[in-house]
Design an enzyme around this catalytic site. Structure first.
Site, PDB file in Angstrom:
ATOM      1  N   GLY A  32      75.607 -32.897  36.795  1.00 42.13           N
ATOM      2  CA  GLY A  32      77.131 -32.709  37.042  1.00 42.13           C
ATOM      3  C   GLY A  32      78.138 -33.915  36.922  1.00 42.13           C
ATOM      4  N   ASP A 139      84.762 -27.535  43.065  1.00 38.35           N
ATOM      5  CA  ASP A 139      85.018 -28.851  43.361  1.00 38.35           C
ATOM      6  C   ASP A 139      86.010 -29.499  42.251  1.00 38.35           C
ATOM      7  OD1 ASP A 139      83.168 -28.643  41.399  1.00 38.35           O
ATOM      8  OD2 ASP A 139      82.645 -30.772  41.596  1.00 38.35           O
ATOM      9  N   ASP A 140      86.712 -30.527  42.876  1.00 36.60           N
ATOM     10  CA  ASP A 140      87.531 -31.358  41.922  1.00 36.60           C
ATOM     11  C   ASP A 140      88.751 -30.379  41.640  1.00 36.60           C
ATOM     12  OD1 ASP A 140      85.774 -33.374  42.377  1.00 36.60           O
ATOM     13  OD2 ASP A 140      84.779 -33.310  40.412  1.00 36.60           O
ATOM     14  N   TYR A 194      83.908 -30.668  49.862  1.00 39.63           N
ATOM     15  CA  TYR A 194      82.521 -30.583  49.898  1.00 39.63           C
ATOM     16  C   TYR A 194      81.919 -31.929  50.374  1.00 39.63           C
ATOM     17  CZ  TYR A 194      83.876 -33.513  45.676  1.00 39.63           C
ATOM     18  OH  TYR A 194      84.307 -34.575  45.110  1.00 39.63           O
ATOM     19  N   TRP A 247      74.119 -31.759  47.178  1.00 37.23           N
ATOM     20  CA  TRP A 247      74.436 -32.053  45.855  1.00 37.23           C
ATOM     21  C   TRP A 247      74.595 -33.883  46.137  1.00 37.23           C
ATOM     22  CZ3 TRP A 247      78.246 -29.983  41.718  1.00 37.23           C
ATOM     23  CH2 TRP A 247      78.565 -30.814  40.831  1.00 37.23           C
ATOM     24  N   ASN A 249      74.806 -37.537  45.434  1.00 38.22           N
ATOM     25  CA  ASN A 249      75.656 -38.097  44.414  1.00 38.22           C
ATOM     26  C   ASN A 249      74.748 -39.390  44.333  1.00 38.22           C
ATOM     27  OD1 ASN A 249      77.337 -36.654  43.120  1.00 38.22           O
ATOM     28  ND2 ASN A 249      78.678 -36.925  44.777  1.00 38.22           N
ATOM     29  N   ASP A 254      78.824 -42.353  37.014  1.00 43.13           N
ATOM     30  CA  ASP A 254      80.136 -42.156  36.182  1.00 43.13           C
ATOM     31  C   ASP A 254      81.351 -42.859  36.920  1.00 43.13           C
ATOM     32  OD1 ASP A 254      80.469 -40.473  38.309  1.00 43.13           O
ATOM     33  OD2 ASP A 254      80.495 -38.517  37.480  1.00 43.13           O
ATOM     34  N   ASN A 282      72.400 -35.741  41.758  1.00 42.48           N
ATOM     35  CA  ASN A 282      73.023 -35.796  40.492  1.00 42.48           C
ATOM     36  C   ASN A 282      72.744 -37.195  39.850  1.00 42.48           C
ATOM     37  OD1 ASN A 282      75.008 -35.456  38.449  1.00 42.48           O
ATOM     38  ND2 ASN A 282      76.896 -35.878  40.132  1.00 42.48           N
TER      39      ASN A 282
END
Length: 378
Positions: A32, A139-140, A194, A247, A249, A254, A282
């Protein structure tokens, strides 16, 4: 592994009882991240790796795939759909559930029958090539600006309205697609909020209106959570009112593209997996380098009670070095130099220890060895 291997017939076999089970149901990775995508070959290799380490879920959510976000209503060209079908087959061969995550939030009209149908139609094309698990990440995106006037007229404004609109859309997909397809796994979703457990009108709307069998993904306290505790997971379950799939991270980079994050999965409290529907990590843009951390994620998710981050990290290095001692030592020196992260705040712990020993007691041999290992490593 248990039976004796002989060239001639006749042997004795000891009676054996094996008791083993995972700490949580779903264990795997979610692709992701933003930035340079994985190649098709890397994805195939990752799916094999997951199966080898008892990880059983892969969530396909690469931000580079335009048919997941900007062009989510459009069908895949045949050649691209064929590549996804190859991933689905590789996943199935290694006992990994391939999850397809469609992100319509940039342009969806939540109250639109046509957009609900577009979501269901898109999912049907993936069902036809063997996908049985689906997700709708939201999301985002902004939930203060509607994509169509009809949504404001129907749901109103504010976070509570956004939660109600999203629940409406997801419930229709759940009832009209997921529940009508025998063998489909529960629908997954990523909420717009989230990253915390703070009560809000948005979370309240999801908790009260979203179908109870939908899994909610959550990143912990913060986008990249330094720690994740049993109490936090219980709070998340309470505030969202649904089963929680993390999820996590890590080791994603990134947001720090000049660095690799090669330390182990850390800062997650023992007992956490038992509070969750599952754990998905992720990874980094660098697929092969991500295997160090993912190996340790797999260890924690399967048996958190016995998990030791440093021991698991050492196991990952040895395996990825093919068992060769010199390669393992070189990889360990390299990974130590890229160890630090939000989850592992100590930078280069082994090199740092050698430096500290030098300044504390003048132990130049240990520092020479550590620096020589870096210099000599291929």
């Amino acid at each position: 592994q248990l039976l004796p291997h002989r060239d001639s017939p006749g042997t004795r076999v000891a009676g054996t009882e094996v008791r083993d089970w995972p700490g949580t149901g779903w264990r795997g990775a979610i692709e992701g991240f933003y930035g340079v995508p994985w190649s098709h070959e890397s994805r195939l290799d990752q799916l094999s790796f997951y199966g080898e380490h008892k990880m059983n879920i892969y969530v396909y959510s690469p931000k580079d795939d335009p048919y997941l976000r900007e062009r989510w209503r459009e069908a895949y060209p045949p050649d691209e759909l064929a590549r996804i079908a190859e991933l689905v087959e590789r996943a199935r061969a290694h006992h990994v559930e391939f999850t397809y995550a469609l992100s319509p939030g940039l342009s969806v009209c939540y109250s639109s029958d046509a957009d609900v149908q577009a979501l269901n139609d898109k999912f049907q094309t993936l069902w036809d090539i063997g996908v049985r698990t689906f997700a709708v990440p939201l999301d985002d995106i902004s939930y203060t600006d509607w994509n169509c006037a009809a949504d404001e007229e129907r749901f109103g404004t504010g976070g509570g309205a956004a939660g109600a609109a999203q629940a409406h859309l997801l419930n229709r997909v759940n009832r009209e697609f997921v529940r009508t397809h025998d063998g489909a796994e529960p629908l997954q979703m990523v909420p717009t909020e989230y990253y915390d457990t703070t009560p809000s009108p948005y979370k309240k709307a999801l908790a009260e209106q979203l179908d109870e069998d939908v899994l909610v993904e959550w990143t912990g306290i913060g986008v990249v959570a330094p720690v994740m505790t049993v109490a936090q997971a219980r709070d998340a379950r309470e505030v969202f009112g649904h089963p929680i799939l993390t999820w996590d991270n890590y080791p994603v980079n990134d947001y720090a593209q000049d660095r690799l994050l090669l330390g182990p999965f850390n800062g997650r409290e023992k007992g956490l997996p038992g509070e969750l529907a599952g754990i998905t990590a992720n990874p980094m843009n660098q697929a092969a380098a991500s295997k160090i951390a993912l190996y340790t994620v797999a260890d924690f998710a399967w048996n958190d009670a016995a998990y030791d981050p440093r021991e698991s990290w050492a196991g990952a290095l040895a395996e990825l070095a093919g068992g060769d001692g010199r390669t393992t030592a070189a990889l360990r020196a390299f990974a130590d130099a890229s160890y630090g992260s939000a989850l592992n705040p100590g930078q280069a712990p082994e090199l740092s220890a050698a430096i500290a020993a030098y300044w504390d007691g003048g132990d130049d041999d240990a520092l020479d060895d550590a620096l020589s290992a870096l210099e000599a490593a291929p």
